[in-house]
Design a protein around this motif. Sequence first.
Motif, PDB file in Angstrom:
ATOM      1  N   VAL A 327       0.808  -1.200   0.000  1.00  0.00           N
ATOM      2  CA  VAL A 327       0.000   0.000   0.000  1.00  0.00           C
ATOM      3  C   VAL A 327       0.850   1.263   0.000  1.00  0.00           C
ATOM      4  CG1 VAL A 327      -1.810   1.289   1.210  1.00  0.00           C
ATOM      5  CG2 VAL A 327      -1.878  -1.223   1.142  1.00  0.00           C
ATOM      6  N   ILE A 328       1.772   1.369   0.950  1.00  0.00           N
ATOM      7  CA  ILE A 328       2.577   2.582   1.055  1.00  0.00           C
ATOM      8  C   ILE A 328       3.405   2.825  -0.213  1.00  0.00           C
ATOM      9  CG2 ILE A 328       4.470   3.686   2.337  1.00  0.00           C
ATOM     10  CD1 ILE A 328       3.249   2.541   4.897  1.00  0.00           C
ATOM     11  N   PRO A 329       4.073   1.819  -0.767  1.00  0.00           N
ATOM     12  CA  PRO A 329       4.814   2.071  -2.023  1.00  0.00           C
ATOM     13  C   PRO A 329       3.897   2.563  -3.147  1.00  0.00           C
ATOM     14  CG  PRO A 329       5.553   0.025  -1.037  1.00  0.00           C
ATOM     15  CD  PRO A 329       4.346   0.464  -0.250  1.00  0.00           C
ATOM     16  N   ALA A 330       2.666   2.059  -3.198  1.00  0.00           N
ATOM     17  CA  ALA A 330       1.752   2.478  -4.274  1.00  0.00           C
ATOM     18  C   ALA A 330       1.305   3.923  -4.122  1.00  0.00           C
ATOM     19  CB  ALA A 330       0.537   1.554  -4.295  1.00  0.00           C
ATOM     20  N   LEU A 331       1.245   4.409  -2.884  1.00  0.00           N
ATOM     21  CA  LEU A 331       0.746   5.775  -2.637  1.00  0.00           C
ATOM     22  C   LEU A 331       1.863   6.800  -2.490  1.00  0.00           C
ATOM     23  CD1 LEU A 331      -2.324   6.499  -2.364  1.00  0.00           C
ATOM     24  CD2 LEU A 331      -1.866   4.071  -2.066  1.00  0.00           C
ATOM     25  N   THR A 332       3.098   6.355  -2.361  1.00  0.00           N
ATOM     26  CA  THR A 332       4.207   7.289  -2.195  1.00  0.00           C
ATOM     27  C   THR A 332       5.165   7.282  -3.365  1.00  0.00           C
ATOM     28  OG1 THR A 332       5.559   5.651  -1.021  1.00  0.00           O
ATOM     29  CG2 THR A 332       4.125   7.059   0.309  1.00  0.00           C
ATOM     30  N   GLY A 333       4.955   6.374  -4.313  1.00  0.00           N
ATOM     31  CA  GLY A 333       5.826   6.322  -5.488  1.00  0.00           C
ATOM     32  C   GLY A 333       7.165   5.685  -5.212  1.00  0.00           C
TER      33      GLY A 333
END
Length: 333
Positions: A327-333
């Motif tokens: 989730v975090i990688p998908a929303l922070t690039g």
Amino acid sequence: MDFGLVLQTDPPASAVVELMRRAERNGFGYGWTFDSAVLWQEPFVIYSQILARTERLIVGPMVTNPSTRTWEVTASTFATLNEMYGNRTVCGIGRGDSALRVAGRKPNTLARLEDAIDAIRDLAEGREAVVDGSRMRIPWIEDSRLPVWMAAYGPKALALAGRKADGFILQLADPYLTEWMVKAVRSAAAGAGRDPDAVTICVAAPAYVGDDLDHAREQCRWFGGMVGNHVADLVGRYGEHSGAVPESLTAYIKERQGYDYAHHGRAGNPDTAFVPDEIVDRFCLLGPAEAHIEKLERLRELGVGQFAVYAMHDAKERTLDAYGEHVIPALTG
């Protein structure tokens, strides 16, 4: 988008510290806790251990209130943590719910909350402030910084958040209601001569990563009951059909019978049977990681700068790890 973890400070405190460390390893930038002295352990003591055992996590209460501690004590506590560990604190604040009602007190007025926001921030950053009619300044504070974020739902509280707070905390993840409330906060900020985009928007809600939706709903249904306490206050103040608050927020509490804070914020809370599945799905993030990403992308488009994960359920570790991996990688690039 930033990410935060929200926990209750249930004993042992060491478990809270370890979950916060796990959150930081998974890319979370904020560690929040409830603040209710009768129900849970004292959070500011635990913040010191969290800060000592993490490198960059920013910590604070979600949320404190103007009455549990005097304003100079609150400010001094934050400033002490900042002096010890760098400026890694944030003050989430509201009128007060469980912390005051469990102790037999009423929530604060918005007028008192407004004064507290100014005074706590000023004192914690080394400036003079008025507390209960007396002017004071904490002389040893030099470089402390304390952003103050306010929790709100109703129109007057939203307006106050826009006028005074550095951030706005919305405790639900429904995109429609988020859009409505963010507009109210930003409109108030603009009306006060502030930059509306300078107010950080933080949405806080349970997130449960897993494929069994029925089980996830039962683990997170407590949240609709907790929000219902604030909604009941709004209905009592403005009326059910006043138009001051969207009926998509207020309608679901019609069958609410009361609330026992002994079960506050806990899965299996018997006082939340009135909360329908629809509200759980709207207010929370449930299902596989892909469903979380999709909903968070919608919230980010509405201006949400942080999503804070309430992890009061039986899948804390799995959810934190799934956020870190997907989730975090998908929303922070």
